[in-house]
Write a protein that holds these residues in place. Sequence first.
Motif, PDB file in Angstrom:
ATOM      1  N   PRO A   1       0.806  -1.233   0.000  1.00  0.00           N
ATOM      2  CA  PRO A   1       0.000   0.000   0.000  1.00  0.00           C
ATOM      3  C   PRO A   1       0.840   1.286   0.000  1.00  0.00           C
ATOM      4  O   PRO A   1       0.529   2.233  -0.704  1.00  0.00           O
ATOM      5  N   ASP A   2       1.928   1.304   0.777  1.00  0.00           N
ATOM      6  CA  ASP A   2       2.778   2.495   0.809  1.00  0.00           C
ATOM      7  C   ASP A   2       3.460   2.724  -0.534  1.00  0.00           C
ATOM      8  O   ASP A   2       3.552   3.854  -1.022  1.00  0.00           O
ATOM      9  N   GLU A   3       3.927   1.658  -1.138  1.00  0.00           N
ATOM     10  CA  GLU A   3       4.577   1.784  -2.450  1.00  0.00           C
ATOM     11  C   GLU A   3       3.554   2.194  -3.513  1.00  0.00           C
ATOM     12  O   GLU A   3       3.870   2.946  -4.429  1.00  0.00           O
ATOM     13  N   PHE A   4       2.320   1.717  -3.361  1.00  0.00           N
ATOM     14  CA  PHE A   4       1.263   2.107  -4.295  1.00  0.00           C
ATOM     15  C   PHE A   4       1.059   3.619  -4.268  1.00  0.00           C
ATOM     16  O   PHE A   4       0.990   4.268  -5.306  1.00  0.00           O
TER      17      PHE A   4
ATOM     18  N   GLU B   1     -15.247  -9.210   6.717  1.00  0.00           N
ATOM     19  CA  GLU B   1     -14.612  -8.037   6.131  1.00  0.00           C
ATOM     20  C   GLU B   1     -13.606  -8.518   5.089  1.00  0.00           C
ATOM     21  O   GLU B   1     -12.756  -9.360   5.370  1.00  0.00           O
ATOM     22  N   TYR B   2     -13.714  -7.956   3.902  1.00  0.00           N
ATOM     23  CA  TYR B   2     -12.845  -8.368   2.810  1.00  0.00           C
ATOM     24  C   TYR B   2     -11.779  -7.311   2.555  1.00  0.00           C
ATOM     25  O   TYR B   2     -11.983  -6.126   2.812  1.00  0.00           O
ATOM     26  N   ASP B   3     -10.676  -7.760   2.008  1.00  0.00           N
ATOM     27  CA  ASP B   3      -9.635  -6.835   1.583  1.00  0.00           C
ATOM     28  C   ASP B   3     -10.105  -6.111   0.331  1.00  0.00           C
ATOM     29  O   ASP B   3     -11.059  -6.525  -0.316  1.00  0.00           O
ATOM     30  N   VAL B   4      -9.416  -5.025   0.002  1.00  0.00           N
ATOM     31  CA  VAL B   4      -9.760  -4.238  -1.174  1.00  0.00           C
ATOM     32  C   VAL B   4      -8.562  -4.237  -2.111  1.00  0.00           C
ATOM     33  O   VAL B   4      -7.416  -4.085  -1.680  1.00  0.00           O
TER      34      VAL B   4
ATOM     35  N   ALA C   1      -8.509  -5.086   5.277  1.00  0.00           N
ATOM     36  CA  ALA C   1      -9.711  -4.400   5.755  1.00  0.00           C
ATOM     37  C   ALA C   1      -9.430  -3.557   6.999  1.00  0.00           C
ATOM     38  O   ALA C   1     -10.032  -2.508   7.192  1.00  0.00           O
ATOM     39  N   ILE C   2      -8.504  -3.977   7.818  1.00  0.00           N
ATOM     40  CA  ILE C   2      -8.211  -3.260   9.062  1.00  0.00           C
ATOM     41  C   ILE C   2      -7.569  -1.908   8.774  1.00  0.00           C
ATOM     42  O   ILE C   2      -7.879  -0.914   9.428  1.00  0.00           O
ATOM     43  N   THR C   3      -6.697  -1.836   7.776  1.00  0.00           N
ATOM     44  CA  THR C   3      -5.974  -0.584   7.492  1.00  0.00           C
ATOM     45  C   THR C   3      -6.654   0.263   6.429  1.00  0.00           C
ATOM     46  O   THR C   3      -6.105   1.285   6.014  1.00  0.00           O
ATOM     47  N   LEU C   4      -7.828  -0.134   6.005  1.00  0.00           N
ATOM     48  CA  LEU C   4      -8.522   0.587   4.936  1.00  0.00           C
ATOM     49  C   LEU C   4      -8.824   2.052   5.267  1.00  0.00           C
ATOM     50  O   LEU C   4      -8.588   2.915   4.418  1.00  0.00           O
ATOM     51  N   PRO C   5      -9.317   2.400   6.465  1.00  0.00           N
ATOM     52  CA  PRO C   5      -9.585   3.826   6.744  1.00  0.00           C
ATOM     53  C   PRO C   5      -8.340   4.710   6.658  1.00  0.00           C
ATOM     54  O   PRO C   5      -8.385   5.812   6.116  1.00  0.00           O
ATOM     55  N   THR C   6      -7.206   4.237   7.174  1.00  0.00           N
ATOM     56  CA  THR C   6      -5.985   5.051   7.098  1.00  0.00           C
ATOM     57  C   THR C   6      -5.491   5.161   5.665  1.00  0.00           C
ATOM     58  O   THR C   6      -5.029   6.228   5.253  1.00  0.00           O
TER      59      THR C   6
END
Length: 163
Positions: free
Chosen positions: A8-11, A49-52, A69-74
Amino acid sequence: MPQELVTPDEFLTRLTATFAGPSKSSVWLTHKRYTHDGEDAAMADAEAEYDVLVRCTQGETKFSARIPAITLPTFHAAYGALLKQSMAPHMRKRDKKRERARAEAAEKRRKELYVDVAIGSEGKRGAGRRKRQRKLAAQKKKEAERERIELRDAARAAAAKDE
C-alpha cells in the motif's frame, strides 16, 4: 506489461509519481473487493470483512495493491489527500461572482413577493380601468405564489421533523 502487486505504501508513492510526471495518457483508478479464488459464493459470510484491491492503469503501466480491511480507513485518508493534492490544480474554479448575483436576485424576488401591489382607484372606464385590472391580477398572482412557497416550506419542515 503485466500487472504488478505492490504494498500500500509503495502504491501511494508510485501513484504520486504517476500524477507528478507529464500526462502521457489517462490514469484509471479502480477499487474492488478482493475475494479468494477458492471461496464458494454460497458459503461467503455476510459480516466478513474483505480486503480491497486498488488498481492504477496508465497506458502500459499497471500496478495494484491489496489493502487489508483493518488498514482501509488510514489508506483511504492518505489516498484521498493524494488525489485532492494532485487533481486540484487541474480543476476549473467556481464562478462565485455569478453565483452571488443569482443568490441576490433570488433574495430580491423573494422580498418583492411580500410587498403588496398598490391598487389605486382609477376610473371605471378606459386606460385607468385596464391598469387597475392588471394590478389586481398581479396581486392575485403574488398571493398564489406566496401560498405555494409557504406550502413547500411547510412540507420541508415536516420532512425535516420526521428525520
